[in-house]
Design a protein around this motif. Structure first.
Motif, PDB file in Angstrom:
ATOM      1  N   THR A 162       0.821  -1.206   0.000  1.00 16.09           N
ATOM      2  CA  THR A 162       0.000   0.000   0.000  1.00 16.09           C
ATOM      3  C   THR A 162       0.856   1.257   0.000  1.00 16.09           C
ATOM      4  O   THR A 162       0.570   2.225  -0.711  1.00 16.09           O
ATOM      5  CB  THR A 162      -0.944  -0.003   1.213  1.00 16.09           C
ATOM      6  OG1 THR A 162      -1.746  -1.189   1.177  1.00 16.09           O
ATOM      7  CG2 THR A 162      -1.856   1.212   1.224  1.00 16.09           C
ATOM      8  N   GLN A 163       1.917   1.263   0.787  1.00 16.68           N
ATOM      9  CA  GLN A 163       2.825   2.416   0.819  1.00 16.68           C
ATOM     10  C   GLN A 163       3.461   2.670  -0.542  1.00 16.68           C
ATOM     11  O   GLN A 163       3.662   3.820  -0.941  1.00 16.68           O
ATOM     12  CB  GLN A 163       3.916   2.179   1.875  1.00 16.68           C
ATOM     13  CG  GLN A 163       3.412   2.224   3.303  1.00 16.68           C
ATOM     14  CD  GLN A 163       4.363   1.572   4.296  1.00 16.68           C
ATOM     15  OE1 GLN A 163       5.438   1.084   3.917  1.00 16.68           O
ATOM     16  NE2 GLN A 163       3.991   1.557   5.560  1.00 16.68           N
ATOM     17  N   LEU A 164       3.748   1.595  -1.267  1.00 22.05           N
ATOM     18  CA  LEU A 164       4.436   1.730  -2.545  1.00 22.05           C
ATOM     19  C   LEU A 164       3.509   2.111  -3.689  1.00 22.05           C
ATOM     20  O   LEU A 164       3.839   2.980  -4.502  1.00 22.05           O
ATOM     21  CB  LEU A 164       5.143   0.416  -2.905  1.00 22.05           C
ATOM     22  CG  LEU A 164       6.541   0.192  -2.375  1.00 22.05           C
ATOM     23  CD1 LEU A 164       7.015  -1.202  -2.740  1.00 22.05           C
ATOM     24  CD2 LEU A 164       7.515   1.225  -2.946  1.00 22.05           C
ATOM     25  N   ILE A 165       2.348   1.476  -3.784  1.00 21.67           N
ATOM     26  CA  ILE A 165       1.540   1.645  -4.997  1.00 21.67           C
ATOM     27  C   ILE A 165       0.166   2.260  -4.731  1.00 21.67           C
ATOM     28  O   ILE A 165      -0.580   2.479  -5.674  1.00 21.67           O
ATOM     29  CB  ILE A 165       1.380   0.307  -5.753  1.00 21.67           C
ATOM     30  CG1 ILE A 165       0.473  -0.678  -5.005  1.00 21.67           C
ATOM     31  CG2 ILE A 165       2.737  -0.330  -6.017  1.00 21.67           C
ATOM     32  CD1 ILE A 165       0.170  -1.954  -5.798  1.00 21.67           C
ATOM     33  N   GLY A 166      -0.147   2.557  -3.475  1.00 24.53           N
ATOM     34  CA  GLY A 166      -1.433   3.170  -3.152  1.00 24.53           C
ATOM     35  C   GLY A 166      -2.489   2.154  -2.771  1.00 24.53           C
ATOM     36  O   GLY A 166      -2.411   0.972  -3.113  1.00 24.53           O
ATOM     37  N   LYS A 167      -3.504   2.632  -2.066  1.00 23.57           N
ATOM     38  CA  LYS A 167      -4.527   1.760  -1.489  1.00 23.57           C
ATOM     39  C   LYS A 167      -5.322   1.009  -2.549  1.00 23.57           C
ATOM     40  O   LYS A 167      -5.563  -0.193  -2.432  1.00 23.57           O
ATOM     41  CB  LYS A 167      -5.466   2.598  -0.619  1.00 23.57           C
ATOM     42  CG  LYS A 167      -6.585   1.802   0.032  1.00 23.57           C
ATOM     43  CD  LYS A 167      -7.472   2.716   0.879  1.00 23.57           C
ATOM     44  CE  LYS A 167      -8.646   1.953   1.473  1.00 23.57           C
ATOM     45  NZ  LYS A 167      -9.523   2.857   2.283  1.00 23.57           N
ATOM     46  N   GLY A 168      -5.745   1.698  -3.608  1.00 18.84           N
ATOM     47  CA  GLY A 168      -6.615   1.065  -4.599  1.00 18.84           C
ATOM     48  C   GLY A 168      -5.946  -0.096  -5.305  1.00 18.84           C
ATOM     49  O   GLY A 168      -6.504  -1.205  -5.381  1.00 18.84           O
ATOM     50  N   LYS A 169      -4.748   0.133  -5.844  1.00 15.96           N
ATOM     51  CA  LYS A 169      -4.032  -0.924  -6.552  1.00 15.96           C
ATOM     52  C   LYS A 169      -3.625  -2.047  -5.601  1.00 15.96           C
ATOM     53  O   LYS A 169      -3.674  -3.232  -5.958  1.00 15.96           O
ATOM     54  CB  LYS A 169      -2.795  -0.362  -7.257  1.00 15.96           C
ATOM     55  CG  LYS A 169      -3.092   0.369  -8.557  1.00 15.96           C
ATOM     56  CD  LYS A 169      -3.639  -0.594  -9.612  1.00 15.96           C
ATOM     57  CE  LYS A 169      -3.833   0.077 -10.946  1.00 15.96           C
ATOM     58  NZ  LYS A 169      -4.481  -0.816 -11.936  1.00 15.96           N
TER      59      LYS A 169
END
Length: 260
Positions: A151-158
């Motif tokens: 989540t930290q790297l690519i965001g919550k949605g992805k």
């Protein structure tokens, strides 16, 4: 030290760690995780090592996941203990290490294997690599930091899409998402990792450690990352490496850092 499940070698101040269970697609069993803990502790404490590159044996897998056969007899309490102990002993150890760690993802990086790569500071991938977190297909969720670091790297949605569908993504997708920073051919993977690491470790070692600590601080609840950065910035002024870096800049020569 002799290991049964991993290979280690030091060249040009780089410690190479290869997970060597090719017939098991380099799956992470308890013994392998214990050896990884020892290998990383040794590397972080070895003054002859400036950076670490980790990869998997063979062309098929970086790490194709945890050894699921070891999960069969676990209950809620022992499952939580497994996750907590391995997060502390291996995954958090790597993420908070005082030296840069690059994951060279040479093939499948699934489940605990992707979580291992996520714990590293930088990830590069072979164009044939596939990545995913398939735990929900087993009635589990990622337990080695995957829900947090992805989540930290690519965001919550992805991140939620990857975790909830359990789908694998390609190296090209991973590059687009920001999960990896470079995609190269299988044959060029280690050379690219070495090129990147040699550039990094030519910089001031104490400053590298300070940068890692500062970036990590911003991801910790209750910690003011800006204050950590200010503190680490100030400490750099007290190092011999800072004096050497400034002198080299003013004299228009290459700095020779000593890590002091």
């Amino acid at each position: 030290m002799e290991f049964e499940n991993i290979l280690t070698e030091t060249r040009d101040s780089i410690q190479y760690i290869t997970i060597n269970r090719e017939s098991k697609l380099n799956a992470l069993n308890r013994a392998t995780l214990a050896e990884l803990h020892t290998a990383f502790v040794n590397a972080f404490n070895n003054p002859a090592v400036s950076g670490i590159i980790i990869t998997g044996a063979g062309a098929k897998a970086f790490v194709a996941g945890a050894d699921i056969s070891e999960f069969v007899n676990l209950d809620a309490e022992s499952g939580a203990a497994l996750a907590r102990n391995n997060q502390i002993d291996v995954f958090d150890l790597i993420a908070n290490g005082n030296k840069p760690v690059i994951a060279a993802i040479n093939g499948f990086a699934l489940g605990g294997g992707l979580e291992l790569a996520l714990a590293c500071h930088i990830r590069i991938a072979a164009e044939t690599a596939k990545m995913g977190l398939p735990e929900v297909t087993l009635g589990l969720i990622p337990g080695y930091g995957g829900t947090q670091r992805l989540t930290q790297l690519i965001g919550k949605g992805k991140a939620l899409e990857m975790i909830l569908t359990a789908d694998m993504i390609t190296a090209t997708d991973a590059l687009q998402y920001g999960l990896v920073t470079h995609v190269v051919s299988q044959e060029a993977l280690l050379a690219k990792a070495e090129e990147l690491m040699l550039k990094i470790i030519s910089r001031a070692p104490l400053a590298l450690s300070a940068a890692i600590r500062s970036v990590n601080a911003g991801l910790i609840d209750g910690v003011n990352g800006y204050e950590t950065e200010i503190d680490e910035f100030g400490k750099c002024f007290g190092t011999e490496d800072f004096k050497e870096g400034v002198a080299a800049f003013l004299q228009k020569r290459k700095a020779e850092f000593k890590g002091r």
